[in-house]
Design an enzyme around this catalytic site. Structure first.
Site, PDB file in Angstrom:
ATOM      1  N   HIS A  54       0.865  -1.185   0.000  1.00  0.00           N
ATOM      2  CA  HIS A  54       0.000   0.000   0.000  1.00  0.00           C
ATOM      3  C   HIS A  54       0.903   1.237   0.000  1.00  0.00           C
ATOM      4  O   HIS A  54       1.190   1.787   1.059  1.00  0.00           O
ATOM      5  CB  HIS A  54      -0.885  -0.042   1.249  1.00  0.00           C
ATOM      6  CG  HIS A  54      -1.973   0.989   1.267  1.00  0.00           C
ATOM      7  ND1 HIS A  54      -3.193   0.768   1.856  1.00  0.00           N
ATOM      8  CD2 HIS A  54      -2.038   2.257   0.782  1.00  0.00           C
ATOM      9  CE1 HIS A  54      -3.947   1.847   1.727  1.00  0.00           C
ATOM     10  NE2 HIS A  54      -3.261   2.768   1.087  1.00  0.00           N
ATOM     11  N   GLU A  81      -2.509  -1.723  -3.410  1.00  0.00           N
ATOM     12  CA  GLU A  81      -3.706  -1.012  -2.968  1.00  0.00           C
ATOM     13  C   GLU A  81      -3.358   0.445  -2.684  1.00  0.00           C
ATOM     14  O   GLU A  81      -2.217   0.770  -2.359  1.00  0.00           O
ATOM     15  CB  GLU A  81      -4.304  -1.685  -1.728  1.00  0.00           C
ATOM     16  CG  GLU A  81      -3.345  -1.742  -0.556  1.00  0.00           C
ATOM     17  CD  GLU A  81      -3.939  -2.379   0.690  1.00  0.00           C
ATOM     18  OE1 GLU A  81      -4.692  -3.348   0.559  1.00  0.00           O
ATOM     19  OE2 GLU A  81      -3.642  -1.889   1.791  1.00  0.00           O
ATOM     20  N   HIS A 201      -8.627  -6.259   6.754  1.00  0.00           N
ATOM     21  CA  HIS A 201      -8.467  -5.291   7.844  1.00  0.00           C
ATOM     22  C   HIS A 201      -8.803  -5.928   9.177  1.00  0.00           C
ATOM     23  O   HIS A 201      -9.930  -6.383   9.394  1.00  0.00           O
ATOM     24  CB  HIS A 201      -9.302  -4.015   7.666  1.00  0.00           C
ATOM     25  CG  HIS A 201      -8.496  -2.801   8.007  1.00  0.00           C
ATOM     26  ND1 HIS A 201      -8.264  -2.408   9.307  1.00  0.00           N
ATOM     27  CD2 HIS A 201      -7.790  -1.953   7.240  1.00  0.00           C
ATOM     28  CE1 HIS A 201      -7.488  -1.352   9.301  1.00  0.00           C
ATOM     29  NE2 HIS A 201      -7.170  -1.051   8.069  1.00  0.00           N
TER      30      HIS A 201
HETATM   31  N1  PXP Z   1      -6.991  -4.168   3.082  1.00  0.00           N
HETATM   32  C1  PXP Z   1      -6.813  -2.838   2.955  1.00  0.00           C
HETATM   33  C2  PXP Z   1      -7.539  -2.125   1.870  1.00  0.00           C
HETATM   34  C3  PXP Z   1      -5.939  -2.149   3.817  1.00  0.00           C
HETATM   35  O1  PXP Z   1      -5.761  -0.834   3.655  1.00  0.00           O
HETATM   36  C4  PXP Z   1      -5.255  -2.868   4.809  1.00  0.00           C
HETATM   37  C5  PXP Z   1      -4.310  -2.151   5.717  1.00  0.00           C
HETATM   38  O2  PXP Z   1      -3.292  -1.554   4.988  1.00  0.00           O
HETATM   39  C6  PXP Z   1      -5.473  -4.249   4.907  1.00  0.00           C
HETATM   40  C7  PXP Z   1      -6.367  -4.869   4.040  1.00  0.00           C
HETATM   41  C8  PXP Z   1      -4.778  -5.091   5.930  1.00  0.00           C
HETATM   42  O3  PXP Z   1      -5.206  -4.738   7.201  1.00  0.00           O
HETATM   43  P1  PXP Z   1      -4.431  -5.263   8.460  1.00  0.00           P
HETATM   44  O4  PXP Z   1      -3.067  -4.656   8.418  1.00  0.00           O
HETATM   45  O5  PXP Z   1      -5.257  -4.806   9.619  1.00  0.00           O
HETATM   46  O6  PXP Z   1      -4.365  -6.768   8.356  1.00  0.00           O
END
Ligand code: PXP
Length: 248
Positions: A54, A81, A201
């Site tokens: 990201h 992402e 997330h």
């Molecule tokens: N999906 C997206 C769109 C995210 O922005 C994130 C965090 O960067 C995640 C998944 C992964 O989340 P986590 O780090 O809480 O596992």
């Protein structure tokens, strides 16, 4: 042509490891420890089905140069992402990952904490998705577990939606059935519209299996924070194997 897991009869959900935290740790000292590229290829060696990054405009964790360096090294699915700024779009179109996930993040945001309002942003998303679809990059749009948001993601031309599971993780401790219920509904809408389905997330070793048992047609989960925290205790190899065991 895009096929989601169900259409190809591959019911197993795939694990994409988000390596942003590894870059954050590296950047804390300025050098190259831990070595992000090594960690990414080790994640693949240990069983990850994909790598997610990201990049943000301030490069506080993943840098543009990381994204460029990762592309030729990775053997599994590469998912980028982020917010589709002109710079982000240029990077994705240059790198051509397997998947791009659109996230409505402000540049200074600590972490993604909401999905797109796909109705309000229909025109903007349609234009952006068109560019990626024309370039042959599979598209996913990060949305809350709300049927209307899923429907408008489909209208905008997304291949998949990624359900924002933060609220599920919070509610899970209190009442896991109530926590997952809106996600099952949103996931059914995605399936009925022919959209592929991702989720991410705050998923972790405690809440992941229950989520997937209730929604076994999830194509991919993207997990970073908890997985890297678990690796401090279990080691990266065992951690990835433990997460893989949760997949249904
Ligand atoms: N999906 C997206 C769109 C995210 O922005 C994130 C965090 O960067 C995640 C998944 C992964 O989340 P986590 O780090 O809480 O596992």
């Amino acid at each position: 042509m895009y096929f989601c897991a169900e259409q190809t009869n591959q019911f197993m959900t795939r694990l994409s490891v988000n390596i942003n935290k590894v870059a954050t740790l590296r950047n804390a000292r300025g050098g190259n420890m831990p070595d992000l590229l090594q960690v990414a290829t080790d994640c693949e060696k240990f069983g990850a089905d994909g790598i997610t990054v990201h990049p943000r405009p301030d490069e506080r964790h993943i840098r543009r140069s990381d994204v460029l360096a990762l592309r030729p090294l990775l053997r599994t699915e590469f998912n980028i992402e982020g917010y589709p700024s002109p710079e982000f779009k240029d990077l994705v179109l240059k790198v051509k990952p397997h998947q791009v996930t659109l996230v409505p993040d402000a540049p200074t945001q600590l972490t993604s904490n909401s999905g797109w309002d796909t109705k309000l942003n229909l025109n903007f998303l349609s234009e952006v998705l068109d560019e990626f679809n024309n370039a042959g990059v599979r598209t996913s749009v990060f949305v809350a577990a709300a049927p209307e948001m899923v429907e408008y993601a489909a209208k905008a031309g997304a291949d998949r939606v990624e359900l924002y599971t933060g609220p599920y993780a919070v509610a899970f401790a209190k009442d896991r059935d109530a926590a997952v219920a809106p996600f099952v509904e949103a996931a059914k809408v995605a399936r009925s519209l022919g959209l592929g389905l991702n989720a991410g997330h705050d998923l972790n070793l405690t809440n992941l299996k229950f989520f997937l048992t209730n929604i076994p047609w999830v194509d991919e989960v993207s997990i970073g924070h908890a997985l890297i925290c678990d690796a401090l205790y279990l080691g990266l190899e065992r951690t990835i194997q433990e997460y893989k065991k949760q997949l249904v």
